[in-house]
Design a protein around this motif. Sequence first.
Motif, short mmCIF file in Angstrom:
data_model
loop_
_atom_site.label_atom_id
_atom_site.label_comp_id
_atom_site.label_asym_id
_atom_site.label_seq_id
_atom_site.Cartn_x
_atom_site.Cartn_y
_atom_site.Cartn_z
N SER A 82 0.82 -1.20 0.00
CA SER A 82 0.00 0.00 0.00
C SER A 82 0.86 1.26 0.00
O SER A 82 2.05 1.22 0.34
N LYS A 83 0.22 2.37 -0.34
CA LYS A 83 0.92 3.64 -0.33
C LYS A 83 1.39 3.98 1.08
O LYS A 83 2.53 4.43 1.27
N SER A 84 0.54 3.77 2.08
CA SER A 84 0.91 4.10 3.45
C SER A 84 2.07 3.25 3.95
O SER A 84 2.98 3.75 4.62
N LEU A 85 2.07 1.94 3.60
CA LEU A 85 3.17 1.07 4.02
C LEU A 85 4.46 1.47 3.31
O LEU A 85 5.54 1.50 3.92
N TYR A 86 4.37 1.78 2.02
CA TYR A 86 5.56 2.20 1.29
C TYR A 86 6.16 3.47 1.90
O TYR A 86 7.37 3.54 2.14
N GLU A 87 5.30 4.46 2.14
CA GLU A 87 5.81 5.73 2.68
C GLU A 87 6.36 5.57 4.08
O GLU A 87 7.38 6.17 4.44
N SER A 88 5.72 4.73 4.90
CA SER A 88 6.21 4.48 6.25
C SER A 88 7.56 3.77 6.22
O SER A 88 8.49 4.13 6.96
N THR A 89 7.68 2.76 5.35
CA THR A 89 8.95 2.01 5.24
C THR A 89 10.07 2.90 4.74
O THR A 89 11.19 2.87 5.26
N LYS A 90 9.76 3.71 3.75
CA LYS A 90 10.77 4.63 3.21
C LYS A 90 11.23 5.62 4.27
O LYS A 90 12.44 5.90 4.41
N ARG A 91 10.28 6.12 5.06
CA ARG A 91 10.62 7.09 6.10
C ARG A 91 11.40 6.45 7.25
O ARG A 91 12.46 6.94 7.66
N ASN A 92 10.92 5.31 7.73
CA ASN A 92 11.52 4.69 8.91
C ASN A 92 12.85 4.01 8.61
O ASN A 92 13.74 3.96 9.47
N CYS A 93 12.98 3.49 7.39
CA CYS A 93 14.23 2.79 7.03
C CYS A 93 15.19 3.70 6.28
O CYS A 93 16.31 3.28 5.94
N LYS A 94 14.75 4.91 6.01
CA LYS A 94 15.60 5.92 5.35
C LYS A 94 16.10 5.43 3.99
O LYS A 94 17.23 5.72 3.59
N GLY A 95 15.27 4.66 3.33
CA GLY A 95 15.61 4.18 1.99
C GLY A 95 16.57 3.02 1.95
O GLY A 95 16.94 2.55 0.87
N GLU A 96 16.98 2.50 3.11
CA GLU A 96 17.91 1.37 3.17
C GLU A 96 17.14 0.13 3.64
O GLU A 96 16.79 0.01 4.82
N TYR A 97 16.90 -0.77 2.67
CA TYR A 97 16.08 -1.94 2.98
C TYR A 97 16.86 -3.24 3.01
O TYR A 97 16.38 -4.24 3.55
N THR A 98 18.03 -3.26 2.41
CA THR A 98 18.78 -4.51 2.33
C THR A 98 19.65 -4.74 3.57
O THR A 98 19.84 -5.88 3.99
N THR A 99 20.20 -3.67 4.14
CA THR A 99 21.00 -3.80 5.36
C THR A 99 20.51 -2.78 6.39
O THR A 99 21.23 -1.85 6.75
N PRO A 100 19.25 -2.93 6.86
CA PRO A 100 18.70 -1.96 7.80
C PRO A 100 19.30 -2.14 9.19
O PRO A 100 19.90 -3.17 9.50
N ASP A 101 19.11 -1.14 10.02
CA ASP A 101 19.54 -1.20 11.41
C ASP A 101 18.61 -2.15 12.16
O ASP A 101 17.41 -1.86 12.32
N PRO A 102 19.11 -3.30 12.63
CA PRO A 102 18.23 -4.27 13.29
C PRO A 102 17.65 -3.75 14.59
O PRO A 102 16.67 -4.31 15.11
N ASN A 103 18.22 -2.69 15.13
CA ASN A 103 17.71 -2.11 16.39
C ASN A 103 16.64 -1.05 16.15
O ASN A 103 16.06 -0.53 17.11
N ASP A 104 16.39 -0.74 14.89
CA ASP A 104 15.36 0.24 14.56
C ASP A 104 14.03 -0.50 14.46
O ASP A 104 13.69 -1.10 13.44
N THR A 105 13.26 -0.49 15.55
CA THR A 105 12.04 -1.31 15.62
C THR A 105 10.99 -0.87 14.61
O THR A 105 10.26 -1.71 14.06
N ALA A 106 10.89 0.43 14.36
CA ALA A 106 9.88 0.91 13.41
C ALA A 106 10.20 0.41 12.00
O ALA A 106 9.31 -0.05 11.27
N CYS A 107 11.48 0.50 11.61
CA CYS A 107 11.89 0.00 10.29
C CYS A 107 11.68 -1.50 10.19
O CYS A 107 11.12 -1.99 9.20
N MET A 108 12.09 -2.25 11.20
CA MET A 108 11.98 -3.70 11.15
C MET A 108 10.52 -4.13 11.11
O MET A 108 10.16 -5.10 10.44
#
Length: 462
Positions: A229-255
């Motif tokens: 969805s648009k909301s999930l895409y925008e949330s993931t982009k914001r919380n993971c800062k555009g890094e999806y392959t090696t995200p910060d495992p301690n960032d609970t919102a991104c994970m």
Amino acid sequence: MFLRLLLLVIIFKVSMSQSIIQTLPGFSGNLPFKLETGYIGVGKLDAVQLFYYFIESERNPRDDPLLLWLTGGPGCSAFSGLVYEIGPLTFNYNNSRGTKPTFKLNPYSWTKVANIIFLDQPVGTGFSYATKAEGYNTSDTSSAAQTYEFLRKWLMVHPEFLSNPLYISGDSYSGITVPIIVQEVLNGLHIGHQPPMNLQGYILGNPFTDRDYDFNSRILFAYRKALVSKSLYESTKRNCKGEYTTPDPNDTACMSDLQAVTQCLGNLDEAQILEPNCERLSPKPKRAKWDHGSLGDSSLAVLLSTPQSAELWCRNYHYLYSYVWANDKTVRSALHIREGTIGEWLRCNGSLSYDYDVSTSIDYERNLTREQLRALIYSGDHDMVIPYLGTIAWIESFNLTVQVDWYPWLVDGQVAGYNMNYAEEKYSLTYATIKGGGHTAPEYKPNEALAMIERWLAHFPL
């Protein structure tokens, strides 16, 4: 005099391993095209023996381009590219049985317009082997160097193709190795290596090039294809800062967002998102015969019957025929495979002793834009393994001049895809999408892929 003598020795050694194949098990009658198989030794003391299939152009072998084709992986056999993608034979699924695969002619073979060398590389792939255990240790750079050596030796034995336009070609993981090989050829030309090659350019299909560009584009691709969805895409982009392959495992919102994305995408066939997601069929070489335990009951039923009997059609079932065919003793005899050199043939060998020593080929690609070369890069636009969006992004990072902006190209009066043309002094690049194509685009859209390559090789607009 010494160099001429050395050349004669090389030609003699290589020519002893060539064979012209006139018939093949599973094909009725003589082959209506010229097929040659053989080995060429490379590396120290020729300890690595690379196996190849060479098929002459069915149109005009003397003048048509010469393509060196590398299937991806690394470790996927050239036979896979030959029989499932761009070669003149394909399995006749309607008339085949599990233990009796048969062939039919592929009307969309790229050999309609080009001579093609299908190479089993790196060592350990397909029928290629090493004479010593340490010879199986290879890497991106060493494999590229060995492929360049192979090409030099092959052309020494086939001097009639020296004047043909040469294109280094491949798909998937070949996006790493092909640019390195092209650079090796250019370096050799600059210092006068023999024989002189008529290098014109390179061709890449759905190429793995750079982990960040390729893999980080998957979520944008999924959003544009309405998979998230648009909301999930925008949330993931914001919380993971555009890094999806090696995200910060301690960032609970991104994970948490990535977990939601995984739930949306987990049951899709990444290679072609519109096709059924089926069990990956790659029997493991645990013993002389297949490890049938690695195949599900449903896939085993397909193996022992006709593909049409399965309730769910899966492209993966087609791949089973290559295992049956290539592991047959009569087939190996017909191809002149050296006895005792390999065990079980695998379509894709996932157990190579391989060092991934090139993490990105972007720098190689950028260097090639300074050369007098033509490049064709194409993407099946329904591939989520290497999404077209990532490929476009790294091409645009070169800041090439756009000659022709995004526009449709047609086959039989229908839109077959879209393309752009770029240039930089003596360099030109055509980027094309193939509408409805998957990760190995010609496998999914053979008619469109042939039209694309025929036009591009002839210097025509797509």
